[in-house]
Design a protein around this motif. Structure first.
Motif, PDB file in Angstrom:
ATOM      1  N   UNK A 195      11.805   6.076  -8.071  1.00  0.00           N
ATOM      2  CA  UNK A 195      11.039   5.045  -7.451  1.00  0.00           C
ATOM      3  C   UNK A 195       9.885   4.626  -8.390  1.00  0.00           C
ATOM      4  N   UNK A 196       9.678   5.252  -9.160  1.00  0.00           N
ATOM      5  CA  UNK A 196       8.321   4.822 -10.114  1.00  0.00           C
ATOM      6  C   UNK A 196       8.766   3.792 -11.129  1.00  0.00           C
ATOM      7  N   UNK A 197      10.107   3.510 -11.242  1.00  0.00           N
ATOM      8  CA  UNK A 197      10.588   2.678 -12.283  1.00  0.00           C
ATOM      9  C   UNK A 197      11.376   1.236 -11.587  1.00  0.00           C
ATOM     10  N   UNK A 198      11.323   1.506 -10.323  1.00  0.00           N
ATOM     11  CA  UNK A 198      12.147   0.412  -9.608  1.00  0.00           C
ATOM     12  C   UNK A 198      11.781  -1.363 -10.055  1.00  0.00           C
ATOM     13  N   UNK A 199      12.937  -2.131 -10.205  1.00  0.00           N
ATOM     14  CA  UNK A 199      12.572  -3.339 -10.143  1.00  0.00           C
ATOM     15  C   UNK A 199      12.276  -3.723  -8.548  1.00  0.00           C
ATOM     16  N   UNK A 200      12.023  -5.143  -8.519  1.00  0.00           N
ATOM     17  CA  UNK A 200      12.008  -5.512  -7.109  1.00  0.00           C
ATOM     18  C   UNK A 200      13.159  -5.430  -6.312  1.00  0.00           C
ATOM     19  N   UNK A 201      14.364  -5.888  -6.920  1.00  0.00           N
ATOM     20  CA  UNK A 201      15.702  -5.881  -6.110  1.00  0.00           C
ATOM     21  C   UNK A 201      15.984  -4.676  -6.033  1.00  0.00           C
ATOM     22  N   UNK A 202      15.677  -3.562  -6.782  1.00  0.00           N
ATOM     23  CA  UNK A 202      16.074  -2.039  -6.512  1.00  0.00           C
ATOM     24  C   UNK A 202      15.166  -1.694  -5.388  1.00  0.00           C
ATOM     25  N   UNK A 203      13.812  -1.985  -5.437  1.00  0.00           N
ATOM     26  CA  UNK A 203      12.950  -1.537  -4.252  1.00  0.00           C
ATOM     27  C   UNK A 203      13.474  -2.128  -2.906  1.00  0.00           C
ATOM     28  N   UNK A 204      14.071  -3.355  -3.039  1.00  0.00           N
ATOM     29  CA  UNK A 204      14.309  -4.008  -1.640  1.00  0.00           C
ATOM     30  C   UNK A 204      15.356  -3.110  -1.271  1.00  0.00           C
ATOM     31  N   UNK A 205      16.644  -2.830  -2.270  1.00  0.00           N
ATOM     32  CA  UNK A 205      17.675  -2.111  -1.920  1.00  0.00           C
ATOM     33  C   UNK A 205      17.227  -0.742  -1.190  1.00  0.00           C
ATOM     34  N   UNK A 206      16.196  -0.170  -1.527  1.00  0.00           N
ATOM     35  CA  UNK A 206      15.781   1.097  -1.143  1.00  0.00           C
ATOM     36  C   UNK A 206      15.103   0.981   0.371  1.00  0.00           C
ATOM     37  N   UNK A 207      14.836  -0.190   0.838  1.00  0.00           N
ATOM     38  CA  UNK A 207      14.302  -0.400   2.091  1.00  0.00           C
ATOM     39  C   UNK A 207      15.297  -0.558   3.088  1.00  0.00           C
ATOM     40  N   UNK A 208      16.810  -0.555   2.478  1.00  0.00           N
ATOM     41  CA  UNK A 208      17.830  -0.856   3.541  1.00  0.00           C
ATOM     42  C   UNK A 208      18.101   0.676   4.136  1.00  0.00           C
ATOM     43  N   UNK A 209      17.319   1.059   4.727  1.00  0.00           N
ATOM     44  CA  UNK A 209      17.747   2.359   5.645  1.00  0.00           C
ATOM     45  C   UNK A 209      17.303   2.181   7.082  1.00  0.00           C
ATOM     46  N   UNK A 210      18.095   3.004   7.942  1.00  0.00           N
ATOM     47  CA  UNK A 210      17.721   2.850   9.469  1.00  0.00           C
ATOM     48  C   UNK A 210      16.229   3.463   9.876  1.00  0.00           C
ATOM     49  N   UNK A 211      15.595   4.134   8.939  1.00  0.00           N
ATOM     50  CA  UNK A 211      14.349   4.623   9.254  1.00  0.00           C
ATOM     51  C   UNK A 211      13.123   3.328   8.874  1.00  0.00           C
ATOM     52  N   UNK A 212      13.619   2.501   8.259  1.00  0.00           N
ATOM     53  CA  UNK A 212      12.594   1.443   7.816  1.00  0.00           C
ATOM     54  C   UNK A 212      12.861   0.295   8.614  1.00  0.00           C
ATOM     55  N   UNK A 213      11.606  -0.036   9.342  1.00  0.00           N
ATOM     56  CA  UNK A 213      11.721  -1.371  10.231  1.00  0.00           C
ATOM     57  C   UNK A 213      12.447  -2.416   9.377  1.00  0.00           C
ATOM     58  N   UNK A 214      13.032  -3.434  10.205  1.00  0.00           N
ATOM     59  CA  UNK A 214      13.741  -4.489   9.193  1.00  0.00           C
ATOM     60  C   UNK A 214      12.715  -5.556   8.968  1.00  0.00           C
ATOM     61  N   UNK A 215      11.544  -5.485   9.392  1.00  0.00           N
ATOM     62  CA  UNK A 215      10.561  -6.596   9.185  1.00  0.00           C
ATOM     63  C   UNK A 215      10.213  -6.313   7.563  1.00  0.00           C
ATOM     64  N   UNK A 216      10.308  -4.914   7.413  1.00  0.00           N
ATOM     65  CA  UNK A 216       9.717  -4.435   5.924  1.00  0.00           C
ATOM     66  C   UNK A 216      10.789  -4.976   4.885  1.00  0.00           C
ATOM     67  N   UNK A 217      11.905  -5.043   5.443  1.00  0.00           N
ATOM     68  CA  UNK A 217      13.177  -5.325   4.649  1.00  0.00           C
ATOM     69  C   UNK A 217      12.792  -6.831   4.296  1.00  0.00           C
ATOM     70  N   UNK A 218      12.542  -7.728   5.279  1.00  0.00           N
ATOM     71  CA  UNK A 218      12.478  -9.094   5.173  1.00  0.00           C
ATOM     72  C   UNK A 218      11.277  -9.365   4.285  1.00  0.00           C
ATOM     73  N   UNK A 219      10.197  -8.611   4.709  1.00  0.00           N
ATOM     74  CA  UNK A 219       8.976  -9.002   3.807  1.00  0.00           C
ATOM     75  C   UNK A 219       9.252  -8.859   2.327  1.00  0.00           C
ATOM     76  N   UNK A 220       9.863  -7.555   2.050  1.00  0.00           N
ATOM     77  CA  UNK A 220      10.447  -7.500   0.750  1.00  0.00           C
ATOM     78  C   UNK A 220      11.158  -8.725   0.173  1.00  0.00           C
ATOM     79  N   UNK A 253       0.762  -1.210  -0.064  1.00  0.00           N
ATOM     80  CA  UNK A 253       0.168   0.140   0.022  1.00  0.00           C
ATOM     81  C   UNK A 253       0.799   1.459  -0.104  1.00  0.00           C
ATOM     82  N   UNK A 254       1.918   1.537   0.909  1.00  0.00           N
ATOM     83  CA  UNK A 254       2.383   2.574   1.109  1.00  0.00           C
ATOM     84  C   UNK A 254       4.042   2.682   0.256  1.00  0.00           C
ATOM     85  N   UNK A 255       4.398   1.236   0.066  1.00  0.00           N
ATOM     86  CA  UNK A 255       5.787   1.468  -0.696  1.00  0.00           C
ATOM     87  C   UNK A 255       5.725   1.051  -1.956  1.00  0.00           C
ATOM     88  N   UNK A 256       4.521   0.871  -2.750  1.00  0.00           N
ATOM     89  CA  UNK A 256       4.434   0.525  -4.159  1.00  0.00           C
ATOM     90  C   UNK A 256       5.043  -0.619  -4.462  1.00  0.00           C
TER      91      UNK A 256
END
Lengths: 405, 413
Positions: free
Chosen positions: A350-375, A192-195
């Motif tokens: 971000x509108x053209x990300x592939x899935x792997x690129x999208x996961x890489x963008x989740x790798x930041x300290x502001x985004x909880x790690x369960x999101x990273x793992x869900x990705x 919903x929020x991260x496209x």
């Protein structure tokens, strides 16, 4: 070495080592399953394992009875605090008794299996080595299954937790089923929020396009290399392999520069132009190997009957090589789906990300790690489903082409 | 009667066949040369150029046009203003010109000496703009009825032209990139890390693959499932498994550390991917974990094609299992093992993603490939990155010489 080959020595020795392996395995498994402390005690494992091994070489008791007896014994020992697996204060009694019982039963049963032909007294070299091999085989199954499964298990379970639970006890992977659909909150948020829906779709059609373009280029090329005689054929087939070995990072730099100047960065077209070229050599290589294995006589018959070469490829060679096409397609799809480096370097929008690129963008300290793992789970599940569903083709594709890492 | 002789040279038929072959190969050859050969040549070129990341965005002349003053009635005075600057602080843009449609009904009173207005256009010749150049052109004018009717605005955007001396195509060459790369101990450190990673990663993956294939080289229920399972690490996306490992071994909230502490192996948590020698060992272990399935697959395929007669004979002669392994299986597998070793060696040497995702090349895990990225993007020195890439390519040429020299063609390659 000869000293070891006595039933009374081999049995307790293997039994003791095996008990250490089992106690560690069950302690780790229980820890991961419940989050409660379980700890293997090495010296107790050696002691009790040795005794089980000593008993096993007698071969006096049938396996089911032995398993039941040892299970009960281990549970009693556990309550006395002397079992090969120690527990913490917070561990539940049911869980502990279960762990001890399972350990005892498995230990008795498997030790008897390992020492099947070992009798008290001198052993032949054959008997001794067979026992050692059975021990190592058991160890191997446990070891490989554990190392393969644990990271995936952690990945899936982390994605179902929330931040507070993760910090409280990093070992607690038990799932609270009463939460219902709330368990999958990270997934809902990603879509919903991260496209992530759009990333999934981009990855999917880029991979499909890559497969199609690759086949379009590789099939005629592979046919030419496999069937037609021309000068420079050997050199050509070697240079394919050589090109196949050029590391992507070396090419990525000039491609990045060229794309920056041509304005192709941040465009799906740019990615679709690059991906097939990285897979064409391997596809060509795999296919030409297969084409060579096809009987040339069928094609010659087609030629005699007045078909042109291209018609022969289309009407005879391709239908005959459908299984190889499936393998190559799957393999190429896997490469394109998993590709990270080029997507990472060439896509910033971000509108053209592939899935792997999208996961890489989740790798930041502001985004909880369960999101990273869900990705990560979202990226892994489709390729795994494809792999398990079509394992036969996939395995073939991997063996034929996976000189590439 | 004429004696028939075999045809000499290439006949029409074989020429046609060769033409067809090249025709079929042409798309591949074109695509590959465009994306592989051309970039390879480019990387050699760039490695001798003093080029940074910022140079990729060529300097451009920037202009903003607006009208100062309100024109409410015929005869009101306004000023057309062009604010100009050079987007680069240090590079010259030469031969800059500005062109724009001149609004109808606006009568210029004075004119800047660099500009002239003819017809319905204004054209300014600005000459060369130095780095950091900033200036304004003001043209006072008197508004006419047509200008007021059109809303008192400028029509369209001004068009700027100018040529820039491109760093990538000029004749400026330098050896500084290579000097930088070989500078000091860093290079040898990087090379050492690369060799450690490559050698141990390759050998480890082979040994574990051999072990796993020995386990599965018999038929039993669930063999297929286990074989599929053991391929998981290789099939899953690298980014997913790499992040799973990073979280698993996280020093603060990683499960591995919690487990080790609980089992009493360590008292305090270990920073697996952040300590000097440990991080390198961990990325090597990851490499082994991820690629043992590959060697496993190849070795298993080879094992299953070994003739079982030999084993029966050995059994009859009373050979023990270990003797059979050393004396029969291993020699049979030597071919595939050596080919796998060469190939995996090259590929591990080329590996970038894994280390980049696990440690980003920190904590003593910077290999040559990670160094390309570090130099080009972290230090923003594309030239130095290219120089490292050239070194990698030269190593690759040496390896592939060995590969073609010793790689056995019969083992499927």
């Amino acid at each position: 070495m000869n000293m070891l080959r006595y039933g009374y020595i081999t049995g307790p020795l293997l039994g003791a080592l095996w008990m250490v392996v089992l106690a560690t395995t069950i302690a780790v498994a229980m820890s991961f399953a419940t989050g409660d402390p379980f700890r293997p005690v090495i010296w107790l494992s050696l002691l009790w394992g040795g005794i089980v091994g000593f008993g096993a070489v007698q071969h006096q008791v049938e396996r089911p009875l032995a398993a039941a007896l040892v299970a009960a014994g281990t549970a009693v020992l556990g309550l006395a605090g002397l079992a090969p697996i120690a527990i913490g204060e917070t561990t539940s009694v049911i869980g502990s008794v279960f762990a001890w019982g399972v350990l005892g039963a498995i230990a008795a049963w498997t030790t008897l299996s390992i020492l099947e032909e070992c009798l008290p007294g001198a052993l032949t070299r054959h008997e001794f080595e067979e026992a050692v091999i059975r021990f190592m085989t058991g160890f191997g199954y446990i070891f490989f299954t554990a190392i393969v499964l644990i990271p995936f298990y952690v990945m899936v379970m982390t994605s179902l937790k929330n931040q507070a639970e993760l910090i409280k006890n990093p070992l607690d992977f038990s799932i609270d089923l009463s939460k219902g659909t709330d368990l999958f909150r990270s997934y809902f948020e990603l879509f919903l929020d991260f496209n992530f829906g759009s990333y999934l779709w981009t990855s999917f059609y880029i991979s499909i396009l890559t497969v199609l373009i690759t086949l379009l280029f590789a099939i005629p090329g592979a046919y030419a290399v496999a069937r037609l005689r021309f000068q420079g054929r050997a050199a050509f087939s070697r240079s394919i392999l050589l090109i196949y070995m050029v590391p992507m990072i070396v090419l990525a730099l000039p491609i990045y520069i060229a794309f920056s100047m041509l304005g192709l960065r941040n465009s799906v077209i740019g990615i679709v132009m690059i991906y097939p070229v990285t897979t064409i050599p391997v596809a060509l290589y795999m296919l030409q190997g297969y084409f060579r294995g096809l009987p040339a006589e069928v094609e010659e018959a087609g030629l005699m009957d007045g078909l042109s070469r291209l018609a022969v490829i289309w009407k005879i060679t391709l239908p005959l090589s459908l299984p190889a096409m499936a393998s190559v397609s799957l393999y190429v799809f896997m490469i394109a789906w998993n590709e990270f480096l080029l997507a990472f370097m060439l896509l910033d929008d971000p509108s053209k990300f592939t899935l792997t690129r999208g996961i890489a963008s989740l790798n930041s300290s502001e985004i909880p790690r369960q999101h990273l793992m869900a990705g990560s789970v979202i990226a892994t599940v489709p390729i795994m489903a494809l792999f398990l569903g079509l394992e036969r083709f996939m395995t073939k594709g991997l063996t034929a082409g996976s000189v590439k890492g | 009667m004429t004696t028939s002789t075999p045809p000499v040279g290439t006949g029409a038929l074989s020429r046609r066949e060769a033409r067809l072959a090249w025709g079929l190969l042409l798309p591949t050859v074109l695509a590959v040369s465009l994306v592989v050969i051309l970039p390879l040549l480019a990387i050699f070129w760039i490695s001798f150029k003093p080029v940074g990341l910022a140079d990729l965005r060529p300097p451009t002349p920037i202009v903003r046009a607006d009208i100062r003053g309100d024109a409410e009635a015929v005869g009101d005075e306004v000023t057309v203003r062009y604010r100009l600057r050079n987007s680069s602080q240090d590079q010259v843009i030469s031969g800059v010109t500005l062109t724009q449609d001149w609004p109808e009904g606006l009568e210029p009173i004075g004119i800047d000496e660099r500009c002239n207005i003819s017809g319905a256009r204004i054209f300014c010749d600005l000459g060369d703009l130095e780095g950091g150049f900033r200036d304004q052109i003001r043209i006072p004018a008197r508004a006419g009825q047509a200008f007021l009717d059109a809303g008192g605005r400028l029509a369209g955007d001004p068009v700027m032209t100018g040529t820039v001396d491109n760093i990538l195509t000029n004749a400026d060459f330098t050896l500084e990139n290579f000097a930088r790369v070989f500078d000091g101990n860093e290079f040898w450190g990087v090379l050492g890390v690369t060799l450690f990673y490559t050698v141990f990663g390759t050998v480890g993956a082979l040994v574990f693959g051999l072990f796993a294939s020995l386990l599965l080289n018999k038929s039993f229920r669930g063999q297929g499932i286990l074989r599929g399972l053991y391929l998981f690490p290789y099939v899953a996306p690298v980014i997913a498994v790499a992040f799973a490992w990073v979280l698993l071994f996280d020093p603060f909230s990683g499960s591995a550390n919690a487990l080790l502490v609980q089992m009493g192996v360590t008292d305090s948590s270990i920073d697996f991917f952040g300590q000097k020698p440990l991080a390198l060992i961990m990325v090597t272990v990851f490499e082994i974990w991820r690629y043992f399935p590959l060697s496993f697959l190849f070795i298993l395929a080879r094992m299953q094609s070994i003739d079982s007669d030999m084993y029966e004979a050995a059994d009859m002669d009373g050979a023990s299992p270990f003797q059979v392994f050393w004396a029969l299986s291993l020699p049979q597998l030597l071919g595939i093992l050596s080919v796998l070793f060469l190939l995996r060696f090259i590929w591990t040497f080329n590996k970038f993603d894994d280390i980049f995702l696990l440690t980003g090349g920190n904590a003593g895990t910077r290999t040559l490939t990670v160094n390309v990225y570090e130099q080009a993007f972290a230090v923003s020195n594309i030239g130095a990155g290219a120089a490292v890439a050239v070194i990698i390519f030269c190593c690759l040429l040496i390896f592939s010489f060995f590969f073609f020299r010793y790689g056995n063609q019969e083992d499927g390659l």
